[in-house]
Design an enzyme around this catalytic site. Structure first.
Site, PDB file in Angstrom:
ATOM      1  N   VAL A 108     -38.911 -63.322  17.865  1.00 39.83           N
ATOM      2  CA  VAL A 108     -39.032 -64.216  19.022  1.00 39.83           C
ATOM      3  C   VAL A 108     -39.260 -65.643  18.525  1.00 39.83           C
ATOM      4  CG1 VAL A 108     -40.500 -64.817  20.995  1.00 39.83           C
ATOM      5  CG2 VAL A 108     -39.806 -62.435  20.633  1.00 39.83           C
ATOM      6  N   ALA A 144     -46.573 -65.315  15.049  1.00 36.06           N
ATOM      7  CA  ALA A 144     -46.031 -66.685  15.124  1.00 36.06           C
ATOM      8  C   ALA A 144     -45.298 -66.926  16.447  1.00 36.06           C
ATOM      9  CB  ALA A 144     -45.083 -66.934  13.950  1.00 36.06           C
ATOM     10  N   ASP A 172     -54.439 -61.360  12.295  1.00 33.51           N
ATOM     11  CA  ASP A 172     -53.015 -61.171  12.575  1.00 33.51           C
ATOM     12  C   ASP A 172     -52.676 -61.608  13.997  1.00 33.51           C
ATOM     13  OD1 ASP A 172     -50.386 -60.421  12.759  1.00 33.51           O
ATOM     14  OD2 ASP A 172     -50.681 -58.409  11.953  1.00 33.51           O
ATOM     15  N   LYS A 180     -46.613 -54.839  24.222  1.00 32.86           N
ATOM     16  CA  LYS A 180     -47.078 -53.461  24.028  1.00 32.86           C
ATOM     17  C   LYS A 180     -48.562 -53.459  23.737  1.00 32.86           C
ATOM     18  CE  LYS A 180     -43.116 -51.153  21.994  1.00 32.86           C
ATOM     19  NZ  LYS A 180     -42.206 -52.266  21.722  1.00 32.86           N
ATOM     20  N   GLU A 217     -32.462 -62.211  20.843  1.00 31.03           N
ATOM     21  CA  GLU A 217     -32.986 -62.151  19.466  1.00 31.03           C
ATOM     22  C   GLU A 217     -32.307 -61.051  18.652  1.00 31.03           C
ATOM     23  OE1 GLU A 217     -36.553 -60.105  18.304  1.00 31.03           O
ATOM     24  OE2 GLU A 217     -37.194 -59.964  20.405  1.00 31.03           O
ATOM     25  N   LYS A 269     -36.677 -60.236   8.143  1.00 38.29           N
ATOM     26  CA  LYS A 269     -37.275 -60.513   9.449  1.00 38.29           C
ATOM     27  C   LYS A 269     -37.762 -61.960   9.392  1.00 38.29           C
ATOM     28  CE  LYS A 269     -41.326 -59.214  12.178  1.00 38.29           C
ATOM     29  NZ  LYS A 269     -42.539 -58.383  12.203  1.00 38.29           N
TER      30      LYS A 269
HETATM   31  N1  PSU Z   1     -42.444 -56.149  20.109  1.00 34.76           N
HETATM   32  C1  PSU Z   1     -41.581 -55.248  20.611  1.00 34.76           C
HETATM   33  N2  PSU Z   1     -40.330 -55.165  20.085  1.00 34.76           N
HETATM   34  C2  PSU Z   1     -39.919 -55.981  19.070  1.00 34.76           C
HETATM   35  C3  PSU Z   1     -40.843 -56.945  18.565  1.00 34.76           C
HETATM   36  C4  PSU Z   1     -42.083 -56.991  19.111  1.00 34.76           C
HETATM   37  O1  PSU Z   1     -41.939 -54.513  21.514  1.00 34.76           O
HETATM   38  O2  PSU Z   1     -38.773 -55.863  18.610  1.00 34.76           O
HETATM   39  C5  PSU Z   1     -40.399 -57.872  17.464  1.00 34.76           C
HETATM   40  C6  PSU Z   1     -39.988 -59.247  18.048  1.00 34.76           C
HETATM   41  O3  PSU Z   1     -38.924 -59.767  17.289  1.00 34.76           O
HETATM   42  C7  PSU Z   1     -41.233 -60.090  17.831  1.00 34.76           C
HETATM   43  C8  PSU Z   1     -41.717 -59.546  16.518  1.00 34.76           C
HETATM   44  O4  PSU Z   1     -40.985 -61.476  17.762  1.00 34.76           O
HETATM   45  O5  PSU Z   1     -41.497 -58.140  16.599  1.00 34.76           O
HETATM   46  C9  PSU Z   1     -43.176 -59.859  16.274  1.00 34.76           C
HETATM   47  O6  PSU Z   1     -43.499 -59.509  14.965  1.00 34.76           O
HETATM   48  P1  PSU Z   1     -44.946 -59.901  14.394  1.00 34.76           P
HETATM   49  O7  PSU Z   1     -45.912 -59.034  15.150  1.00 34.76           O
HETATM   50  O8  PSU Z   1     -44.844 -59.551  12.936  1.00 34.76           O
HETATM   51  O9  PSU Z   1     -45.133 -61.350  14.643  1.00 34.76           O
HETATM   52 MN    MN Z   2     -48.344 -60.698  12.132  1.00 34.70          MN
END
Ligand code: PSU
Ligand code: MN
Length: 307
Positions: free
Chosen positions: A106, A141, A138, A159, A25, A86
């Protein structure tokens, strides 16, 4: 071939010949790590895939196309430019139409991998159900995308910026097969344990590849989450990380950070508070996941050729 899909020549050749390819990614490059560690990591990951006998395909959006395999220049731009989008599923149409430079999450990366026919994708951590979900709704996706794409995602779990029990529940509801790799527990990214037991365990790459073949021979939609704990010697001090995460969540709340900004904000906050300890662990665990993803891709390609 779809005009919005651009396959790097190496990736195209490998796929045509049924050779193993590993998707990587770009959000982790543009929004997950600081410069220049992000660029060094991105290059190192591609090197590790090649060393393991597969072809790397870092996925990103540029010039109105989804690139399956980035050029060296594109990797550098993703790592160093300001204002890189993003891109998850909902952002993809506008990112293509406006011809912006976009880093795929992802979920965005899974779309590209699935369209190109790449079966394995290795990364650091996935998105999931955020803490406080009952207020914010929240949920990343990433979860519904893992339920759609026929791709195995190798990650070190998630995490604890997320609500991990609810993330596992959402994965179950979505039919994502979560496999502990040489573990019975869901790993929590910087640390090996979360206290959450997983229903399935694999101890080698060929077990994972056989499960992939079984799922997709039946034409079941959706993929796998292979949960690969960070190696013991690189694991972070759990209390240091936990303190940083709690402080990050508090800081995000008072600064009113939400939506797609939240995860990058927390990642940066944790990096700064732990003075690089989390970044070092992050790099090590992604490398570890990429090595496993490559082994799985090699095994899966072998199985497919034999069948
Ligand atoms: N968690 C991590 N490192 C990352 C991400 C998540 O420890 O880099 C990134 C990945 O690209 C993941 C995205 O798909 O954050 C998720 O963002 P959101 O929570 O806005 O869906
Ligand atoms: Mn989100």
């Amino acid at each position: 071939m779809n005009t919005h899909l651009h396959l790097h020549p190496d990736v195209r050749t490998a796929l045509q010949n049924g050779e193993p390819v590993v998707a990587l990614e770009s959000t982790i490059v543009a929004h997950g790590m600081p410069y220049p560690a992000n660029l060094e990591t991105a290059r190192q990951l591609e090197f590790l895939v090649r060393e393991g006998g597969a072809t790397p395909a870092t996925i990103a959006v540029a010039n109105g196309q989804m690139h399956i395999g980035c050029s060296a220049d594109m990797l550098e731009s993703l790592a160093s430019e300001e204002g890189v989008w993003k891109v998850s599923r909902r952002d993809l149409p506008m990112a293509l139409a406006q011809k912006v430079l976009g880093a795929t999450t992802v979920s965005g990366t899974l779309i590209g991998a699935d369209l190109a026919g790449i079966s394995v994708f290795a990364t650091g951590g996935i998105g999931g159900v955020h803490r406080g979900v009952s207020e914010t709704w929240d949920i990343s996706a990433d979860i519904p995308e893992m339920a759609r794409a026929r791709v195995a995602v190798v990650s070190a779990g998630a995490k604890s910026i997320l609500d991990l029990p609810k993330t596992l529940e959402a994965l179950e509801t979505s039919g994502v097969s979560v496999l502990g790799y040489q573990t019975d527990e869901f790993p929590a990214f910087f640390v090996r344990e979360s206290g959450l037991t997983l229903p399935h365990r694999c101890d080698n790459a060929s077990q994972v590849a056989r499960a992939m073949q079984a799922k997709w021979d039946l034409e079941l939609a959706g993929g796998f989450l292979v949960a690969n704990p960070i190696p013991e010697e690189h694991a972070a001090d759990p209390s240091l990380v936990q303190t940083a995460i709690e402080a990050g969540l508090e800081a995000a709340r008072s600064a009113g950070i939400e939506g797609k900004q939240l995860t990058p904000y927390l990642l940066q906050f944790i990096n700064e508070v732990t003075e690089g300890a989390s970044l070092k662990a992050n790099r090590k665990l992604v490398e570890h996941n990429v090595a496993l993803g490559t082994a799985i891709a090699v095994e899966y390609a072998r199985l497919k050729k034999a069948s």
